[in-house]
Scaffold this motif. Structure first.
Motif, mmCIF file in Angstrom:
data_model
loop_
_atom_site.group_PDB
_atom_site.id
_atom_site.type_symbol
_atom_site.label_atom_id
_atom_site.label_comp_id
_atom_site.label_asym_id
_atom_site.label_seq_id
_atom_site.Cartn_x
_atom_site.Cartn_y
_atom_site.Cartn_z
ATOM 1 N N SER A 55 0.848 -1.201 0.000
ATOM 2 C CA SER A 55 0.000 0.000 0.000
ATOM 3 C C SER A 55 0.884 1.251 0.000
ATOM 4 O O SER A 55 0.460 2.314 -0.463
ATOM 5 C CB SER A 55 -0.970 0.006 1.186
ATOM 6 O OG SER A 55 -0.286 0.081 2.417
ATOM 7 N N ASN A 56 2.120 1.117 0.502
ATOM 8 C CA ASN A 56 3.037 2.265 0.411
ATOM 9 C C ASN A 56 3.437 2.528 -1.048
ATOM 10 O O ASN A 56 3.740 3.669 -1.406
ATOM 11 C CB ASN A 56 4.299 2.031 1.266
ATOM 12 C CG ASN A 56 4.036 2.275 2.750
ATOM 13 O OD1 ASN A 56 3.137 3.043 3.111
ATOM 14 N ND2 ASN A 56 4.808 1.628 3.605
ATOM 15 N N HIS A 57 3.440 1.486 -1.875
ATOM 16 C CA HIS A 57 3.731 1.693 -3.305
ATOM 17 C C HIS A 57 2.592 2.513 -3.928
ATOM 18 O O HIS A 57 2.817 3.342 -4.803
ATOM 19 C CB HIS A 57 3.860 0.354 -4.042
ATOM 20 C CG HIS A 57 5.037 -0.481 -3.611
ATOM 21 N ND1 HIS A 57 5.878 -1.107 -4.497
ATOM 22 C CD2 HIS A 57 5.505 -0.793 -2.374
ATOM 23 C CE1 HIS A 57 6.823 -1.768 -3.827
ATOM 24 N NE2 HIS A 57 6.601 -1.597 -2.538
ATOM 25 N N LEU B 191 -4.629 1.393 -6.703
ATOM 26 C CA LEU B 191 -5.291 0.651 -5.624
ATOM 27 C C LEU B 191 -5.825 -0.681 -6.167
ATOM 28 O O LEU B 191 -5.778 -1.707 -5.475
ATOM 29 C CB LEU B 191 -6.440 1.481 -5.032
ATOM 30 C CG LEU B 191 -6.904 1.016 -3.660
ATOM 31 C CD1 LEU B 191 -5.866 1.329 -2.578
ATOM 32 C CD2 LEU B 191 -8.242 1.633 -3.291
ATOM 33 N N ALA B 192 -6.311 -0.661 -7.413
ATOM 34 C CA ALA B 192 -6.861 -1.894 -8.005
ATOM 35 C C ALA B 192 -5.801 -2.995 -8.045
ATOM 36 O O ALA B 192 -6.114 -4.174 -7.848
ATOM 37 C CB ALA B 192 -7.380 -1.603 -9.411
ATOM 38 N N GLU C 108 9.159 3.497 5.360
ATOM 39 C CA GLU C 108 8.938 3.380 3.912
ATOM 40 C C GLU C 108 7.863 4.387 3.498
ATOM 41 O O GLU C 108 7.975 5.053 2.466
ATOM 42 C CB GLU C 108 8.488 1.956 3.541
ATOM 43 C CG GLU C 108 8.259 1.786 2.044
ATOM 44 C CD GLU C 108 7.656 0.446 1.667
ATOM 45 O OE1 GLU C 108 6.578 0.104 2.209
ATOM 46 O OE2 GLU C 108 8.250 -0.268 0.846
ATOM 47 N N ARG C 109 6.856 4.534 4.342
ATOM 48 C CA ARG C 109 5.783 5.481 4.010
ATOM 49 C C ARG C 109 6.298 6.920 3.984
ATOM 50 O O ARG C 109 5.960 7.690 3.073
ATOM 51 C CB ARG C 109 4.621 5.353 4.999
ATOM 52 C CG ARG C 109 3.518 6.338 4.658
ATOM 53 C CD ARG C 109 2.313 6.177 5.526
ATOM 54 N NE ARG C 109 1.544 5.004 5.164
ATOM 55 C CZ ARG C 109 0.515 4.553 5.873
ATOM 56 N NH1 ARG C 109 0.164 5.168 6.982
ATOM 57 N NH2 ARG C 109 -0.170 3.494 5.466
ATOM 58 N N ALA C 110 7.131 7.270 4.966
ATOM 59 C CA ALA C 110 7.704 8.626 4.970
ATOM 60 C C ALA C 110 8.509 8.850 3.690
ATOM 61 O O ALA C 110 8.482 9.935 3.093
ATOM 62 C CB ALA C 110 8.579 8.816 6.205
ATOM 63 N N SER C 111 9.211 7.803 3.245
ATOM 64 C CA SER C 111 9.979 7.899 1.996
ATOM 65 C C SER C 111 9.038 8.154 0.819
ATOM 66 O O SER C 111 9.353 8.959 -0.076
ATOM 67 C CB SER C 111 10.757 6.605 1.741
ATOM 68 O OG SER C 111 11.497 6.216 2.863
ATOM 69 N N LYS D 125 -4.704 0.036 8.135
ATOM 70 C CA LYS D 125 -5.516 -1.009 7.513
ATOM 71 C C LYS D 125 -5.808 -0.442 6.137
ATOM 72 O O LYS D 125 -6.269 0.703 6.032
ATOM 73 C CB LYS D 125 -6.806 -1.251 8.287
ATOM 74 C CG LYS D 125 -6.597 -1.924 9.619
ATOM 75 C CD LYS D 125 -7.923 -2.362 10.212
ATOM 76 C CE LYS D 125 -7.700 -3.016 11.564
ATOM 77 N NZ LYS D 125 -8.919 -3.678 12.060
ATOM 78 N N ALA D 126 -5.549 -1.221 5.126
ATOM 79 C CA ALA D 126 -5.591 -0.661 3.771
ATOM 80 C C ALA D 126 -7.016 -0.567 3.239
ATOM 81 O O ALA D 126 -7.898 -1.303 3.660
ATOM 82 C CB ALA D 126 -4.730 -1.509 2.846
#
Ligand SMILES: Cc1cc2nc3c(=O)[nH]c(=O)nc-3n(C[C@H](O)[C@H](O)[C@H](O)COP(=O)(O)OP(=O)(O)OC[C@H]3O[C@@H](n4cnc5c(N)ncnc54)[C@H](O)[C@@H]3O)c2cc1C
Length: 422
Positions: A74-76, A84-85, A196-199, A158-159
């Motif tokens: 989800s970070n990608h 999202l799909a 990773e999300r901050a990145s 939670k994605a």
């Protein structure tokens, strides 16, 4: 053969499991296994039980969502590298494998009767139960935060809708914006995930030409997963953009104020354009309500089988369990699911139980083409799941190696989704 009484089952301790393994299906044609939760833990266990069980076991998966958006990768999506799909999957593959999928919430577990009560009132009996509900938030771990506040300050841990909200807010930022992330205390799902999300935040802002926007991470931990690699990557790709504050630097979170988007610490008040609060976590509520947790808020298991230490008829896998040295990850959940599926088959249909072994790798994208990894192999030892061999990327690695890691990560995603959902 003689039917095992309910009392005998509830009184049974782990010490008597060896004897149980030799008893087969209580004289019934086909034993029932119910799995709660259709994430990488539960869906993998259900699929392996149905396919490897050769139709000898009835497998029912209880999962309220019709489509599952993976937290992993989800970070990608946050970074704009995926839609999202592309990280959302259905349960058709499990049905084709012979799993009965019921889209309902499990409301309660009656461990004495070995029954699940669904939210719609229906009850389902089980011979063995696999519990894989993931995590729930400890909303009160951050003063001022709540489930309602997550509509303003998304956690996106939670994605799905939460991740979409986070991405909308990120993409609406003007140059000069302040983004504040509150990182969770251990243990939580995906140790490198916040960083990773901050990145990915920085990647998006940099791609949009931001020169003055900043990202502040307020952390309750004095150190974090792959720290040297992230710090090196941030200096290289996003100089001056990401600031990480350890507890000494911020002095503790006093409160968040959703109405003003403020994060107040003992040392400063940050008025942010985007606040991402990732609260402390515990096992999914159903595991809590079923009294399968210990004082840590997660579920103790036997490391050779993933069997609950609290109830011999129950297995707990994935983020909800206490997995020793294994991090809470989709790879771990998938690996634990296979051990649990084998142990359940050994209980019910005379399958041979092999020595448990586990694997994990967590890849993290720092920037386009720059991906690092950490992982290991694990086995039962010293009463827990213990790391046998570990590896981690090194600082200063060649660009080519980092690009190969990214390719490896994408291949892994394709593989695990297929292995989990069919
Ligand atoms: C941002 C982020 C990035 C990540 N990146 C990675 C990564 O790169 N690699 C990796 O391996 N891991 C990664 N993870 C971690 C990974 O997503 C989790 O560890 C994994 O999803 C755990 O799987 P699980 O099956 O235990 O729980 P979940 O995936 O949470 O699935 C649990 C399921 O149970 C269902 N459920 C809950 N309660 C009930 C109930 N009462 N009745 C019925 N169903 C119920 C839920 O609806 C859910 O579908 C990441 C996580 C995050 C947040």
């Amino acid at each position: 053969m003689t039917r095992i009484t309910r009392r005998a089952f509830t009184a049974m301790t782990s010490a008597s499991i060896g004897a149980l393994v030799t008893m087969r299906a209580y004289g019934k044609a086909r034993p029932n296994v119910v799995v709660i939760g259709g994430g990488p833990g539960g869906a993998t266990a259900a699929r392996y039980l149905a396919t490897d069980g050769g139709g000898a076991i009835d497998v029912t998966l209880i999962e309220p969502q019709r489509r599952f958006t993976t937290c992993f990768f989800s970070n990608h999506y946050v970074g704009g590298f995926r839609s999202l799909a592309s990280i959302t999957h259905g349960y058709g593959g499990l049905r084709r494998a012979g799993v009965k999928v019921i889209h309902e919430r499990a409301a309660a577990v009656d461990r004495a009767r070995r029954q699940i009560a669904l939210a719609n009132g229906r009850r389902i009996a089980y011979d063995r139960l696999i519990v894989a509900p993931g995590i729930d938030m400890r909303w009160d771990s951050v003063p001022g935060y709540s489930e309602a506040a997550s509509a303003t300050m998304p956690h996106a841990w939670k994605a799905g809708a939460q991740t979409e909200l986070l991405v909308r807010k990120l993409n609406a930022l003007d140059d000069g914006s302040l983004v504040v992330m509150i990182a969770p205390p251990n243990p939580y799902r995906c140790p490198p995930g916040p960083y990773e999300r901050a990145s990915m935040f920085a990647h998006v802002l940099k791609s949009k030409g931001h020169k003055r926007s900043r990202i502040v991470i307020v952390d309750g931990k004095p150190s974090f997963s792959k720290q040297g690699l992230f710090v090196e990557g941030w200096a290289r790709h996003y100089p001056g953009m990401i600031e990480w504050l350890d507890p000494q630097a911020h002095g503790g979170v006093v409160e968040v104020v959703p109405s003003t988007n403020e994060v107040r610490t003992a040392r400063a008040t940050h008025r942010a354009a985007l606040v991402n609060v990732i609260p402390a976590q515990r096992a999914g509520s159903i595991a809590y309500d079923a009294a399968l947790v210990d004082e840590s808020g997660f579920c103790p298991i036997h490391p050779d089988s993933m069997r609950s230490k609290i109830d011999a008829n129950v297995f707990v896998i994935g983020d909800a369990c206490i997995a020793g040295d294994m991090p809470k990850s989709a790879f771990s959940a998938n690996s634990q699911a296979k051990v649990a599926a084998l142990a359940v088959r050994a209980d019910l249909v005379a399958a041979r139980m092999l020595p448990a072994s586990y694997m994990n790798t967590c890849w993290s994208v720092i920037a386009a083409g720059d991906c690092v990894k950490v992982g290991g192999t694990y086995a039962p030892a010293e009463g827990k799941i213990k790391a046998i061999a570990t590896f981690v990327s090194q600082t200063g690695e060649a660009d080519q190696l980092r690009a190969t890691n990214l390719q490896e990560a994408n291949d892994w995603y394709r593989g695990i989704v297929r292995d989990t959902f069919g």
